[in-house]
Design a protein around this motif. Sequence first.
Motif, PDB file in Angstrom:
ATOM      1  N   GLY A  58       0.736  -0.999  -0.101  1.00 49.00           N
ATOM      2  CA  GLY A  58      -0.201   0.022  -0.141  1.00 49.00           C
ATOM      3  C   GLY A  58       0.818   1.314  -0.020  1.00 49.00           C
ATOM      4  O   GLY A  58       0.408   2.200  -0.066  1.00 49.00           O
ATOM      5  N   SER A  59       2.111   1.294   0.301  1.00 55.31           N
ATOM      6  CA  SER A  59       2.930   2.351   0.194  1.00 55.31           C
ATOM      7  C   SER A  59       3.278   2.862  -1.243  1.00 55.31           C
ATOM      8  O   SER A  59       3.003   2.017  -2.261  1.00 55.31           O
ATOM      9  CB  SER A  59       4.367   1.998   0.952  1.00 55.31           C
ATOM     10  OG  SER A  59       5.168   1.117   0.187  1.00 55.31           O
ATOM     11  N   GLU A  60       3.790   3.954  -1.318  1.00 58.37           N
ATOM     12  CA  GLU A  60       4.450   4.638  -2.713  1.00 58.37           C
ATOM     13  C   GLU A  60       5.235   3.666  -3.205  1.00 58.37           C
ATOM     14  O   GLU A  60       5.431   3.380  -4.548  1.00 58.37           O
ATOM     15  CB  GLU A  60       4.666   6.050  -2.285  1.00 58.37           C
ATOM     16  CG  GLU A  60       5.107   6.561  -3.817  1.00 58.37           C
ATOM     17  CD  GLU A  60       5.578   8.125  -3.433  1.00 58.37           C
ATOM     18  OE1 GLU A  60       6.201   8.560  -4.431  1.00 58.37           O
ATOM     19  OE2 GLU A  60       5.416   8.776  -2.473  1.00 58.37           O
ATOM     20  N   SER A  61       6.329   3.286  -2.216  1.00 64.78           N
ATOM     21  CA  SER A  61       7.384   2.417  -2.724  1.00 64.78           C
ATOM     22  C   SER A  61       6.809   0.986  -3.226  1.00 64.78           C
ATOM     23  O   SER A  61       7.446   0.392  -4.428  1.00 64.78           O
ATOM     24  CB  SER A  61       8.322   2.180  -1.642  1.00 64.78           C
ATOM     25  OG  SER A  61       9.263   3.427  -1.605  1.00 64.78           O
ATOM     26  N   TYR A  62       5.649   0.577  -2.648  1.00 59.11           N
ATOM     27  CA  TYR A  62       5.223  -0.824  -3.035  1.00 59.11           C
ATOM     28  C   TYR A  62       4.482  -0.381  -4.475  1.00 59.11           C
ATOM     29  O   TYR A  62       4.660  -1.553  -5.308  1.00 59.11           O
ATOM     30  CB  TYR A  62       4.021  -0.956  -2.322  1.00 59.11           C
ATOM     31  CG  TYR A  62       3.425  -2.523  -2.461  1.00 59.11           C
ATOM     32  CD1 TYR A  62       3.974  -3.598  -2.008  1.00 59.11           C
ATOM     33  CD2 TYR A  62       2.172  -2.471  -3.082  1.00 59.11           C
ATOM     34  CE1 TYR A  62       3.213  -4.869  -2.146  1.00 59.11           C
ATOM     35  CE2 TYR A  62       1.396  -3.730  -3.532  1.00 59.11           C
ATOM     36  CZ  TYR A  62       2.160  -4.933  -3.244  1.00 59.11           C
ATOM     37  OH  TYR A  62       1.513  -5.956  -3.384  1.00 59.11           O
ATOM     38  N   GLU A  63       3.688   0.666  -4.789  1.00 61.07           N
ATOM     39  CA  GLU A  63       3.157   0.837  -6.190  1.00 61.07           C
ATOM     40  C   GLU A  63       4.321   0.950  -6.932  1.00 61.07           C
ATOM     41  O   GLU A  63       4.323   0.557  -8.281  1.00 61.07           O
ATOM     42  CB  GLU A  63       2.395   2.038  -5.896  1.00 61.07           C
ATOM     43  CG  GLU A  63       1.191   2.023  -4.990  1.00 61.07           C
ATOM     44  CD  GLU A  63       0.331   0.797  -5.400  1.00 61.07           C
ATOM     45  OE1 GLU A  63       0.023   0.547  -6.508  1.00 61.07           O
ATOM     46  OE2 GLU A  63      -0.230   0.253  -4.328  1.00 61.07           O
ATOM     47  N   LYS A  64       5.478   1.469  -6.730  1.00 62.19           N
ATOM     48  CA  LYS A  64       6.488   1.752  -7.669  1.00 62.19           C
ATOM     49  C   LYS A  64       7.214   0.364  -7.974  1.00 62.19           C
ATOM     50  O   LYS A  64       7.612  -0.075  -9.330  1.00 62.19           O
ATOM     51  CB  LYS A  64       7.599   2.807  -7.090  1.00 62.19           C
ATOM     52  CG  LYS A  64       7.165   4.281  -7.215  1.00 62.19           C
ATOM     53  CD  LYS A  64       8.127   5.005  -6.307  1.00 62.19           C
ATOM     54  CE  LYS A  64       7.662   6.279  -6.447  1.00 62.19           C
ATOM     55  NZ  LYS A  64       8.787   7.415  -5.963  1.00 62.19           N
ATOM     56  N   LEU A  65       7.225  -0.372  -6.962  1.00 59.12           N
ATOM     57  CA  LEU A  65       7.817  -1.845  -7.260  1.00 59.12           C
ATOM     58  C   LEU A  65       6.989  -2.608  -8.366  1.00 59.12           C
ATOM     59  O   LEU A  65       7.366  -3.318  -9.135  1.00 59.12           O
ATOM     60  CB  LEU A  65       7.938  -2.523  -6.093  1.00 59.12           C
ATOM     61  CG  LEU A  65       9.239  -2.257  -5.119  1.00 59.12           C
ATOM     62  CD1 LEU A  65       9.396  -3.111  -3.854  1.00 59.12           C
ATOM     63  CD2 LEU A  65      10.473  -2.483  -6.181  1.00 59.12           C
ATOM     64  N   GLN A  66       5.671  -2.621  -8.145  1.00 57.01           N
ATOM     65  CA  GLN A  66       4.831  -3.001  -9.016  1.00 57.01           C
ATOM     66  C   GLN A  66       4.778  -2.575 -10.442  1.00 57.01           C
ATOM     67  O   GLN A  66       4.810  -3.320 -11.298  1.00 57.01           O
ATOM     68  CB  GLN A  66       3.017  -2.735  -8.508  1.00 57.01           C
ATOM     69  CG  GLN A  66       2.980  -3.445  -7.001  1.00 57.01           C
ATOM     70  CD  GLN A  66       2.700  -4.878  -7.156  1.00 57.01           C
ATOM     71  OE1 GLN A  66       2.735  -5.566  -8.123  1.00 57.01           O
ATOM     72  NE2 GLN A  66       2.590  -5.287  -6.000  1.00 57.01           N
ATOM     73  N   MET A  67       4.973  -1.294 -10.359  1.00 57.00           N
ATOM     74  CA  MET A  67       5.310  -0.579 -11.777  1.00 57.00           C
ATOM     75  C   MET A  67       6.458  -1.323 -12.377  1.00 57.00           C
ATOM     76  O   MET A  67       6.484  -1.765 -13.655  1.00 57.00           O
ATOM     77  CB  MET A  67       5.453   0.806 -11.822  1.00 57.00           C
ATOM     78  CG  MET A  67       5.333   1.393 -13.331  1.00 57.00           C
ATOM     79  SD  MET A  67       5.696   3.246 -13.241  1.00 57.00           S
ATOM     80  CE  MET A  67       4.495   3.823 -11.986  1.00 57.00           C
ATOM     81  N   LEU A  68       7.652  -1.531 -11.674  1.00 53.47           N
ATOM     82  CA  LEU A  68       8.824  -2.026 -12.083  1.00 53.47           C
ATOM     83  C   LEU A  68       8.661  -3.478 -12.566  1.00 53.47           C
ATOM     84  O   LEU A  68       9.373  -3.838 -13.457  1.00 53.47           O
ATOM     85  CB  LEU A  68       9.791  -1.726 -11.007  1.00 53.47           C
ATOM     86  CG  LEU A  68      10.282  -0.331 -11.028  1.00 53.47           C
ATOM     87  CD1 LEU A  68      11.408  -0.138  -9.643  1.00 53.47           C
ATOM     88  CD2 LEU A  68      11.269   0.151 -12.327  1.00 53.47           C
ATOM     89  N   SER A  69       7.854  -3.936 -11.835  1.00 51.49           N
ATOM     90  CA  SER A  69       7.713  -5.444 -12.435  1.00 51.49           C
ATOM     91  C   SER A  69       6.975  -5.801 -13.774  1.00 51.49           C
ATOM     92  O   SER A  69       7.151  -6.658 -14.323  1.00 51.49           O
ATOM     93  CB  SER A  69       6.953  -6.267 -11.151  1.00 51.49           C
ATOM     94  OG  SER A  69       5.344  -5.919 -11.088  1.00 51.49           O
ATOM     95  N   VAL A  70       6.019  -4.676 -13.854  1.00 60.07           N
ATOM     96  CA  VAL A  70       5.965  -4.892 -15.205  1.00 60.07           C
ATOM     97  C   VAL A  70       6.570  -4.192 -16.510  1.00 60.07           C
ATOM     98  O   VAL A  70       6.648  -4.761 -17.369  1.00 60.07           O
ATOM     99  CB  VAL A  70       4.224  -3.867 -15.391  1.00 60.07           C
ATOM    100  CG1 VAL A  70       3.678  -3.534 -16.896  1.00 60.07           C
ATOM    101  CG2 VAL A  70       3.294  -4.116 -14.384  1.00 60.07           C
ATOM    102  N   ILE A  71       7.257  -2.984 -16.048  1.00 64.53           N
ATOM    103  CA  ILE A  71       7.925  -2.557 -17.209  1.00 64.53           C
ATOM    104  C   ILE A  71       9.221  -3.032 -17.193  1.00 64.53           C
ATOM    105  O   ILE A  71       9.917  -3.112 -18.189  1.00 64.53           O
ATOM    106  CB  ILE A  71       8.116  -0.896 -17.153  1.00 64.53           C
ATOM    107  CG1 ILE A  71       8.912  -0.363 -15.873  1.00 64.53           C
ATOM    108  CG2 ILE A  71       6.651  -0.314 -17.163  1.00 64.53           C
ATOM    109  CD1 ILE A  71       9.264   1.077 -15.806  1.00 64.53           C
ATOM    110  N   GLY A  72       9.858  -3.774 -16.256  1.00 68.61           N
ATOM    111  CA  GLY A  72      11.270  -4.393 -16.236  1.00 68.61           C
ATOM    112  C   GLY A  72      12.171  -3.274 -16.567  1.00 68.61           C
ATOM    113  O   GLY A  72      12.057  -2.243 -15.978  1.00 68.61           O
ATOM    114  N   ALA A  73      13.162  -3.843 -17.673  1.00 64.67           N
ATOM    115  CA  ALA A  73      14.254  -2.845 -17.861  1.00 64.67           C
ATOM    116  C   ALA A  73      13.905  -2.130 -18.918  1.00 64.67           C
ATOM    117  O   ALA A  73      14.741  -0.959 -19.553  1.00 64.67           O
ATOM    118  CB  ALA A  73      15.467  -3.638 -18.457  1.00 64.67           C
ATOM    119  N   GLN A  74      12.390  -1.899 -19.377  1.00 65.86           N
ATOM    120  CA  GLN A  74      12.136  -0.826 -20.643  1.00 65.86           C
ATOM    121  C   GLN A  74      12.187   0.238 -20.038  1.00 65.86           C
ATOM    122  O   GLN A  74      11.564   0.579 -19.005  1.00 65.86           O
ATOM    123  CB  GLN A  74      10.623  -1.425 -21.033  1.00 65.86           C
ATOM    124  CG  GLN A  74      10.609  -2.743 -21.622  1.00 65.86           C
ATOM    125  CD  GLN A  74       9.214  -3.407 -22.015  1.00 65.86           C
ATOM    126  OE1 GLN A  74       8.340  -2.316 -22.018  1.00 65.86           O
ATOM    127  NE2 GLN A  74       9.128  -4.291 -22.070  1.00 65.86           N
TER     128      GLN A  74
END
Length: 77
Positions: A58-74
Amino acid sequence: LAASEEFRRVWDDHEIGVRPHGVKHFVHPEVGALELNCQRLVDPDQAHSLMVYTAVPGSESYEKLQMLSVIGAQPLR
């Protein structure tokens, strides 16, 4: 009975669990600042260790990690 209901509520709220050993701060080039819990898992027989980084759900960092899991290295462009 009341104690059991309280336990269920606390368990459902994820207030029970292993506490992380430390908090690390990173700045990712795509998503910015991250505050992550850090745990070190050790296999003494093999002299290996593994660093595990997680964010508070639920934290901002959690949301950012979720985004990184989708975009990966792109890159986000």
